[in-house]
Motif scaffolding. Sequence first.
Motif, mmCIF file in Angstrom:
data_model
loop_
_atom_site.group_PDB
_atom_site.id
_atom_site.type_symbol
_atom_site.label_atom_id
_atom_site.label_comp_id
_atom_site.label_asym_id
_atom_site.label_seq_id
_atom_site.Cartn_x
_atom_site.Cartn_y
_atom_site.Cartn_z
ATOM 1 N N GLN A 49 -1.022 61.668 63.285
ATOM 2 C CA GLN A 49 -2.224 61.808 62.528
ATOM 3 C C GLN A 49 -3.111 60.443 62.565
ATOM 4 N N VAL A 68 1.000 67.023 58.279
ATOM 5 C CA VAL A 68 -0.099 66.500 57.839
ATOM 6 C C VAL A 68 0.311 65.904 56.398
ATOM 7 N N ASP A 69 -0.114 64.563 56.380
ATOM 8 C CA ASP A 69 0.021 63.838 55.178
ATOM 9 C C ASP A 69 1.741 63.775 54.703
ATOM 10 N N ARG A 70 2.527 63.798 55.833
ATOM 11 C CA ARG A 70 3.966 63.818 55.538
ATOM 12 C C ARG A 70 4.594 64.894 55.520
#
Length: 126
Positions: A49, A68-70
């Motif tokens: 990302q 997405v965002d871990r």
Amino acid sequence: EDGANDYMRKALVARKVPLFRNLSDGQVDSLVKKLALQEYTRDTDIFQQGDIGSTFFVIAEGELHVIVDRRLVRTLSKGATFGERALLLDEARSATVRVSSTTAQLWCMDRVSFEEVITPPMRQEL
């Protein structure tokens, strides 16, 4: 003979990908010549990302996680495409894509080839 088998395999994969379903035989031929097969192993990040995108991918074999965002947001498998948004919109990668199967084989296409093959009507589908 390996070259012919490789070509046929690429052509069959291309025909199974929804994005390419309306391509003419000539367009499929052009597309197939521009795809390169790469093999990856479990837990390899195809990209992260925020990276700048330069490659479009079609999954030939294996499974990948989209993160997405871990957070895991989806799993992609054979025939799925990814990486096109960064090429079409000149934006950073919106997710990390990581190999979740033991191995994964991906057909890869660089930005220049992608822009030659992907027509304006196809862009509308993305």
